[in-house]
Design a protein around this motif. Structure first.
Motif, short mmCIF file in Angstrom:
data_model
loop_
_atom_site.label_atom_id
_atom_site.label_comp_id
_atom_site.label_asym_id
_atom_site.label_seq_id
_atom_site.Cartn_x
_atom_site.Cartn_y
_atom_site.Cartn_z
N GLU A 1 -43.93 0.88 55.60
CA GLU A 1 -44.54 1.13 54.29
C GLU A 1 -46.07 1.14 54.40
O GLU A 1 -46.74 1.97 53.78
N SER A 2 -46.62 0.24 55.19
CA SER A 2 -48.07 0.21 55.38
C SER A 2 -48.57 1.50 56.01
O SER A 2 -49.56 2.07 55.58
N HIS A 3 -47.84 1.98 57.01
CA HIS A 3 -48.24 3.22 57.68
C HIS A 3 -48.09 4.41 56.76
O HIS A 3 -48.87 5.37 56.83
N GLY A 4 -47.08 4.38 55.86
CA GLY A 4 -46.92 5.47 54.91
C GLY A 4 -48.04 5.54 53.90
O GLY A 4 -48.44 6.62 53.47
N ILE A 5 -48.57 4.39 53.49
CA ILE A 5 -49.67 4.36 52.52
C ILE A 5 -50.99 4.75 53.18
O ILE A 5 -51.74 5.58 52.65
N ASP A 6 -51.27 4.16 54.32
CA ASP A 6 -52.56 4.37 54.99
C ASP A 6 -52.32 4.45 56.50
O ASP A 6 -52.38 3.46 57.20
N PRO A 7 -51.98 5.65 57.04
CA PRO A 7 -51.62 5.76 58.45
C PRO A 7 -52.73 5.29 59.37
O PRO A 7 -53.91 5.54 59.12
N GLY A 8 -52.33 4.58 60.43
CA GLY A 8 -53.30 4.09 61.40
C GLY A 8 -52.66 3.91 62.75
O GLY A 8 -51.45 3.69 62.87
N ILE A 9 -53.45 4.02 63.80
CA ILE A 9 -52.92 3.91 65.16
C ILE A 9 -52.37 2.51 65.42
O ILE A 9 -51.29 2.33 65.98
N GLY A 10 -53.13 1.49 64.98
CA GLY A 10 -52.67 0.11 65.20
C GLY A 10 -51.37 -0.17 64.47
O GLY A 10 -50.48 -0.85 64.98
N THR A 11 -51.24 0.34 63.24
CA THR A 11 -49.99 0.12 62.48
C THR A 11 -48.83 0.80 63.17
O THR A 11 -47.74 0.22 63.29
N LEU A 12 -49.01 2.03 63.64
CA LEU A 12 -47.94 2.74 64.32
C LEU A 12 -47.55 2.04 65.62
O LEU A 12 -46.37 2.02 65.99
N PHE A 13 -48.51 1.46 66.33
CA PHE A 13 -48.20 0.72 67.55
C PHE A 13 -47.30 -0.48 67.24
O PHE A 13 -46.29 -0.70 67.90
N ASN A 14 -47.67 -1.25 66.20
CA ASN A 14 -46.85 -2.40 65.82
C ASN A 14 -45.49 -1.97 65.32
O ASN A 14 -44.48 -2.62 65.60
N LEU A 15 -45.41 -0.86 64.57
CA LEU A 15 -44.13 -0.37 64.07
C LEU A 15 -43.23 0.05 65.24
O LEU A 15 -42.02 -0.24 65.25
N SER A 16 -43.79 0.72 66.23
CA SER A 16 -43.00 1.13 67.40
C SER A 16 -42.50 -0.08 68.18
O SER A 16 -41.36 -0.12 68.64
N ASP A 17 -43.36 -1.08 68.33
CA ASP A 17 -42.94 -2.31 69.01
C ASP A 17 -41.80 -2.98 68.24
O ASP A 17 -40.84 -3.48 68.84
N CYS A 18 -41.88 -2.99 66.91
CA CYS A 18 -40.83 -3.59 66.09
C CYS A 18 -39.52 -2.82 66.24
O CYS A 18 -38.44 -3.40 66.36
N HIS A 19 -39.58 -1.48 66.24
CA HIS A 19 -38.37 -0.67 66.42
C HIS A 19 -37.72 -0.95 67.76
O HIS A 19 -36.49 -0.99 67.86
N GLU A 20 -38.53 -1.13 68.80
CA GLU A 20 -37.95 -1.42 70.11
C GLU A 20 -37.20 -2.75 70.09
O GLU A 20 -36.13 -2.88 70.68
N ARG A 21 -37.73 -3.72 69.37
CA ARG A 21 -37.11 -5.05 69.35
C ARG A 21 -35.80 -5.07 68.57
O ARG A 21 -34.97 -5.95 68.79
N ILE A 22 -35.60 -4.13 67.64
CA ILE A 22 -34.33 -4.10 66.89
C ILE A 22 -33.37 -3.06 67.47
O ILE A 22 -32.34 -2.75 66.86
N GLY A 23 -33.69 -2.50 68.63
CA GLY A 23 -32.77 -1.61 69.31
C GLY A 23 -32.90 -0.14 68.96
O GLY A 23 -32.09 0.67 69.45
N ARG A 24 -33.88 0.26 68.16
CA ARG A 24 -34.07 1.67 67.83
C ARG A 24 -34.96 2.30 68.91
O ARG A 24 -36.13 2.59 68.71
N THR A 25 -34.35 2.50 70.07
CA THR A 25 -35.11 2.89 71.25
C THR A 25 -35.73 4.27 71.12
O THR A 25 -36.88 4.49 71.52
N ALA A 26 -34.99 5.23 70.57
CA ALA A 26 -35.53 6.59 70.47
C ALA A 26 -36.70 6.63 69.49
O ALA A 26 -37.71 7.29 69.75
#
Length: 398
Positions: free
Chosen positions: A103-128
């Motif tokens: 939601e944060s990235h959707g409101i105000d996209p940023g490189i740091g937010t996308l990095f954290n979001l990708s790390d979070c997806h990896e931890r819940i098994g959404r590898t792709a």
């Protein structure tokens, strides 16, 4: 020194700290890192000419005009969501943290937010999803000159590749009937993707096929382990033709002839469809000229505001501000520039559309004829547009 969080080039020290702490859970990566956009050096005349050139280019690209930047309130909400996501990640609540980052990235996209979001997806098994997210971070970091973050993100993406699950949809020649359309989880699969192994998040995925004159087909595929899972689309069966029950005589129904239409009255008016196009075109051209004037004026006001921040020592020519006054002046200049651009684009579109209507409007027939009278039974349409100091007026009559 105050740092504007949306511009990484404003605070070199903060940018170096961001590069050194690219990992999302070791040091707190900043939310955004975007290159600063500053007016070119070389004097006021040159900057004014550059501003006019930019406005002209935006007018040519009116259909692809970008949405306005997020407001201060929206950016504050994005920061709050980002901080909540970081706290949830630190507590190991990854499933709750991912929606916060998204939601944060959707409101105000940023490189740091996308990095954290990708790390979070990896931890819940959404590898792709994590894999493509890290690749996007690497590309954005390279464009922003953040080489350390680009290296880390690209390494994270490379480490995920052996763990990816891929789905391959195979269409044999006998199944590739005319008009065949495939979907994967409701998303169309183009012909170029037939036979291509596409990375997907683990779980169940629905594959469906349909073609004109054939019965549809669909199946559900479980994609769990790393590797490629293939699904073959069978030849679709032809749809059964509708027919009447055997032994049933179906007689055609008699169709009653429609009653004869009343003859047209000799004195009935025949309205001219294009008679109103010319006054509408005149109004459009007038409003378009007003929009162009307002857009140009706001553009120069935005430039004047930015020059005020520069001449007052609050910001430098590169757009780097040293105090809150400079940041406020720069934000005000950006807002005026966005509004001016929108007004200029709208004015150009209105003027062009009005001119087309005006030029293509048919000529008025001689006064006194049925087409000239139209439904009003009198004089044809007329309209006038006027522009005054801070106002515009339109007058029309029949």
């Amino acid at each position: 020194m105050l740092c504007h969080r949306r511009l990484s080039s404003t605070c070199p020290e903060a940018g170096r700290r961001a590069s050194a702490s690219s990992a999302p859970l070791t040091g707190g990566a900043p939310r955004r890192a975007a290159a600063s956009s500053a007016p070119p050096a070389g004097g006021a005349p040159r900057r004014a000419l550059a501003l006019l050139s930019t406005l002209a280019a935006l007018t040519a690209l009116a259909p692809a005009a970008r949405a306005a930047e997020p407001t201060r309130e929206e950016r504050a909400a994005a920061v709050a969501l980002f901080d909540e996501g970081r706290a949830l990640m630190a507590a190991g609540k990854y499933a709750e943290a991912c929606p916060k980052f998204a939601e944060s990235h959707g409101i105000d996209p940023g490189i740091g937010t996308l990095f954290n979001l990708s790390d979070c997806h990896e931890r819940i098994g959404r590898t792709a999803t994590a894999w493509i997210g890290f690749r996007d971070v690497a590309a954005a970091s390279l464009s922003a000159g953040q080489m350390e973050r680009e290296r880390v993100a690209r390494a994270r993406a490379a480490a995920l590749e052996p763990r990816l699950s891929r789905l391959q949809i195979v269409v044999p020649p006998e199944s590739a009937v005319a008009g065949l359309e495939l979907t994967r989880d409701g998303v169309p699969v183009g012909r170029a993707l037939w036979g291509t192994a596409v990375p997907l998040d683990p779980g169940e995925h629905r594959v469906a096929a349909a073609a004109p004159g054939h019965s549809p087909w669909e199946t559900t595929i479980a994609v769990e382990k790393p590797g490629v899972v293939s699904v073959t689309v069978p030849a679709l069966a032809r749809a059964p033709a509708s027919s009447a029950a055997p032994g049933t005589d179906v007689a055609p129904k008699a169709i009653a002839a429609p009653p004869p239409a009343d003859p047209p009255k000799a004195d009935a008016p025949s309205p001219q469809g294009g008679s109103i196009r010319k006054p509408i075109g005149i109004v459009g051209v007038g409003l378009g000229v007003v929009g162009l004037g307002v857009g140009t004026a706001l553009g120069f006001m935005a430039k004047s505001t930015f020059d005020k921040a520069t001449e007052g020592g609050h910001c430098n020519e590169a757009g780097e501000c040293v105090d809150q006054t400079g940041l406020d002046l720069r934000d005000d200049a950006v807002m005026k520039g966005n509004i001016g651009t929108a007004a200029f684009i709208a004015g150009a579109v209105l003027a062009a559309g009005g001119a087309i209507l005006w030029i293509t409007a048919p000529s008025a027939p001689p006064a006194g004829t049925a087409s000239a009278r139209g439904l009003t039974g009198g004089a044809p349409w007329s309209a006038r547009v006027g522009v005054g100091p801070g106002s515009v007026w339109i007058e029309g009559k029949l």
